[in-house]
Design an enzyme around this catalytic site. Structure first.
Site, PDB file in Angstrom:
ATOM      1  N   LYS A   1     -19.919 -14.123   4.977  1.00  0.00           N
ATOM      2  CA  LYS A   1     -21.313 -13.822   5.296  1.00  0.00           C
ATOM      3  C   LYS A   1     -22.081 -13.308   4.104  1.00  0.00           C
ATOM      4  CE  LYS A   1     -21.037 -12.361  10.097  1.00  0.00           C
ATOM      5  NZ  LYS A   1     -21.027 -11.108  10.874  1.00  0.00           N
TER       6      LYS A   1
ATOM      7  N   GLY B   1     -14.022  -3.036   1.020  1.00  0.00           N
ATOM      8  CA  GLY B   1     -15.384  -2.533   1.165  1.00  0.00           C
ATOM      9  C   GLY B   1     -15.719  -1.448   0.151  1.00  0.00           C
TER      10      GLY B   1
ATOM     11  N   ARG C   1       0.829  -1.220   0.000  1.00  0.00           N
ATOM     12  CA  ARG C   1       0.000   0.000   0.000  1.00  0.00           C
ATOM     13  C   ARG C   1       0.858   1.262   0.000  1.00  0.00           C
ATOM     14  NH1 ARG C   1      -4.868  -2.189   3.718  1.00  0.00           N
ATOM     15  NH2 ARG C   1      -6.201  -2.803   1.985  1.00  0.00           N
TER      16      ARG C   1
ATOM     17  N   GLY D   1     -10.367  -7.932   0.374  1.00  0.00           N
ATOM     18  CA  GLY D   1      -9.070  -8.148   0.998  1.00  0.00           C
ATOM     19  C   GLY D   1      -8.621  -9.586   0.935  1.00  0.00           C
TER      20      GLY D   1
HETATM   21  P1  ADP Z   1     -13.165 -10.746   1.111  1.00  0.00           P
HETATM   22  O1  ADP Z   1     -12.244 -10.117   2.124  1.00  0.00           O
HETATM   23  O2  ADP Z   1     -12.414 -11.303  -0.067  1.00  0.00           O
HETATM   24  O3  ADP Z   1     -14.291  -9.848   0.725  1.00  0.00           O
HETATM   25  P2  ADP Z   1     -14.688 -12.051   3.197  1.00  0.00           P
HETATM   26  O4  ADP Z   1     -14.029 -11.197   4.213  1.00  0.00           O
HETATM   27  O5  ADP Z   1     -16.116 -11.830   2.922  1.00  0.00           O
HETATM   28  O6  ADP Z   1     -13.840 -12.021   1.827  1.00  0.00           O
HETATM   29  O7  ADP Z   1     -14.576 -13.578   3.656  1.00  0.00           O
HETATM   30  C1  ADP Z   1     -13.346 -14.167   3.916  1.00  0.00           C
HETATM   31  C2  ADP Z   1     -13.454 -15.154   5.029  1.00  0.00           C
HETATM   32  O8  ADP Z   1     -14.452 -16.120   4.792  1.00  0.00           O
HETATM   33  C3  ADP Z   1     -12.164 -15.901   5.197  1.00  0.00           C
HETATM   34  O9  ADP Z   1     -11.641 -15.640   6.481  1.00  0.00           O
HETATM   35  C4  ADP Z   1     -12.573 -17.371   5.054  1.00  0.00           C
HETATM   36  O10 ADP Z   1     -11.911 -18.209   5.957  1.00  0.00           O
HETATM   37  C5  ADP Z   1     -14.034 -17.327   5.361  1.00  0.00           C
HETATM   38  N1  ADP Z   1     -14.734 -18.480   4.791  1.00  0.00           N
HETATM   39  C6  ADP Z   1     -14.922 -18.775   3.490  1.00  0.00           C
HETATM   40  N2  ADP Z   1     -15.571 -19.944   3.351  1.00  0.00           N
HETATM   41  C7  ADP Z   1     -15.802 -20.423   4.591  1.00  0.00           C
HETATM   42  C8  ADP Z   1     -16.455 -21.588   5.114  1.00  0.00           C
HETATM   43  N3  ADP Z   1     -16.990 -22.503   4.309  1.00  0.00           N
HETATM   44  N4  ADP Z   1     -16.531 -21.703   6.451  1.00  0.00           N
HETATM   45  C9  ADP Z   1     -15.995 -20.788   7.270  1.00  0.00           C
HETATM   46  N5  ADP Z   1     -15.373 -19.667   6.842  1.00  0.00           N
HETATM   47  C10 ADP Z   1     -15.282 -19.481   5.520  1.00  0.00           C
HETATM   48 MG    MG Z   2     -12.375  -9.900   4.266  1.00  0.00          MG
END
Ligand code: ADP
Ligand code: MG
Length: 378
Positions: free
Chosen positions: A177, A353, A41, A330
């Site tokens: 989520k 975000g 960054r 992220g």
């Molecule tokens: P990003 O940062 O790419 O937007 P998120 O923050 O929404 O992604 O989600 C990432 C998290 O989701 C990771 O920590 C990952 O471990 C968790 N995750 C993904 N699939 C599962 C699963 N089946 N069960 C539990 N945690 C999960």
């Molecule tokens: Mg994330």
């Protein structure tokens, strides 16, 4: 989207420019001292800094770092300042903006203090542009303002997906989520040709279809929303899953038994932690047919190598595609970097975000503040 550019600020020789950058870097302790663990960054801020300096400007950087509650040495900018001494000698960096609660409160008195002593402002922190904080929206109300190069690059790449993406346009959405990404999914449902859903959020969709989810992460109060989305858009769900006994610990450092592959129903006493090989193959086919791709969110609990196979498989498929591809978020960005595939996509977004909100709403508070600043200028 037309944003005011640095060139629009006129002659910058001898002028003092405040740059709101995204210096929210990961820190680590090395020999009892906090150091920058990953400087990507800081490097992303350099093009704008150099651009301003070659035009004769005197540059001061500012940013938040982590989420301190008040002044907290653990979140000091000092390690960042140290890296900057090497990468851009002579550039000053202010202390963590969030040491002052007036930053997140968008208190006008804090914006005044930041603007004081500066002749112009440049917003280069795309990752914070969705926050109506003093350093994002308050300062551009007070100074001639422009978009920095990294922010412009983000906006231009993401705008392709909003304006006229080559079709078919396929979105891959995963992560923890469904509630975090409902807004994005709803907006995407209108725009994309297909959505591939993986990660923990897939279980709320599978529950909506009447499948067993065992002890997997689900959000029961969002089952209805998932059902509504499936009525409105082509949504592909995992066909097979990798599950593990619920009593088994998981995590980056855990060396336990491997998971086992099951169909769409998660057996009682287990939880789903990754998508299975058939899903990777099927999703891969859809990705291969796409001409625009958005990927956000990992397909499984990828921090634990036992459950990273699905995410790595999708990363390979996206990287191997010749489509216009954007990876945001992220954790998905980290997965792509760790797989060594970061340079094989059209754009790797730095703003988690913020990229989601931009794709959802087509605008962000920080971008609107820059446009308003430009309208004020004679
Ligand atoms: P990003 O940062 O790419 O937007 P998120 O923050 O929404 O992604 O989600 C990432 C998290 O989701 C990771 O920590 C990952 O471990 C968790 N995750 C993904 N699939 C599962 C699963 N089946 N069960 C539990 N945690 C999960
Ligand atoms: Mg994330």
């Amino acid at each position: 989207m037309e944003l005011p550019r640095i060139e629009d600020l006129g002659d910058l020789r001898g002028r003092r420019v405040l740059v709101r950058a995204d210096l929210n870097v990961p820190l680590a302790v090395e020999r009892g001292e906090w150091v920058v663990a990953d400087d990507f960054r800081i490097r992303a801020a350099l093009p704008t800094v150099e651009f301003l300096r070659t035009r004769g400007a005197d540059v001061t950087l500012c940013s938040h770092l982590g989420r301190p509650k008040g002044i907290d040495a653990r979140y000091s900018m000092a390690p960042v300042a140290k890296v900057l001494e090497q990468l851009a000698p002579g550039v000053e960096v202010l202390e963590n903006l969030r040491f002052d609660p007036r930053e997140t409160a968008n208190d006008p008195s804090f914006a005044q203090e930041l603007a004081h002593g500066h002749d112009a402002f440049v917003l280069d922190a795309f990752g914070s542009a969705h926050r109506a904080h003093a350093s994002v929206v308050g300062v551009p109300a007070l100074l001639p303002s422009a978009a920095g190069l990294t922010l412009l690059d983000e906006v231009e790449h993401l705008s392709v997906l909003l304006e006229d993406p080559p079709r078919p346009y396929v979105a891959i959405v995963g992560g923890a989520k469904v509630s975090d990404k409902l807004g994005l999914l709803t907006a995407l449902a209108e725009r994309v040709d297909a959505v591939l859903v993986g990660g923990a959020m897939a279980f709320t969709f599978l529950l909506a279809l009447g499948h067993e989810v065992g002890d997997s992460l689900v959000e029961e109060d969002h089952v209805e929303a998932c059902r509504a989305l499936m009525d409105r858009a082509t949504i592909h769900l995992p066909e097979d899953l990798v599950v593990l006994e619920s009593t088994e610990p998981v995590g980056a450092e855990v060396h336990g038994p491997a998971g086992r592959v099951v169909g769409r129903d998660v057996p009682r006493g287990t939880r789903g932690l990754d998508v299975g090989p058939r899903t990777v193959e099927r999703f891969g086919e859809v990705i291969l047919g796409a001409r625009s791709i958005l990927w956000n969110g990992p397909m499984g609990l990828f921090e634990d190598p036992r459950f990273a196979v699905g995410t790595t498989g999708i990363a390979r498929a996206v990287a191997g595609s010749s489509a216009y591809s954007v990876v945001g978020g992220g954790d998905s960005a980290r997965a792509l970097r760790e797989a060594g595939l970061a340079d094989q996509v059209s754009h790797l977004s730095t703003g988690g975000g913020a990229s989601l909100e931009f794709l959802e709403h087509g605008d962000l508070p920080g971008l609107a503040a820059l446009r308003q600043a430009a309208e004020r200028r004679p």
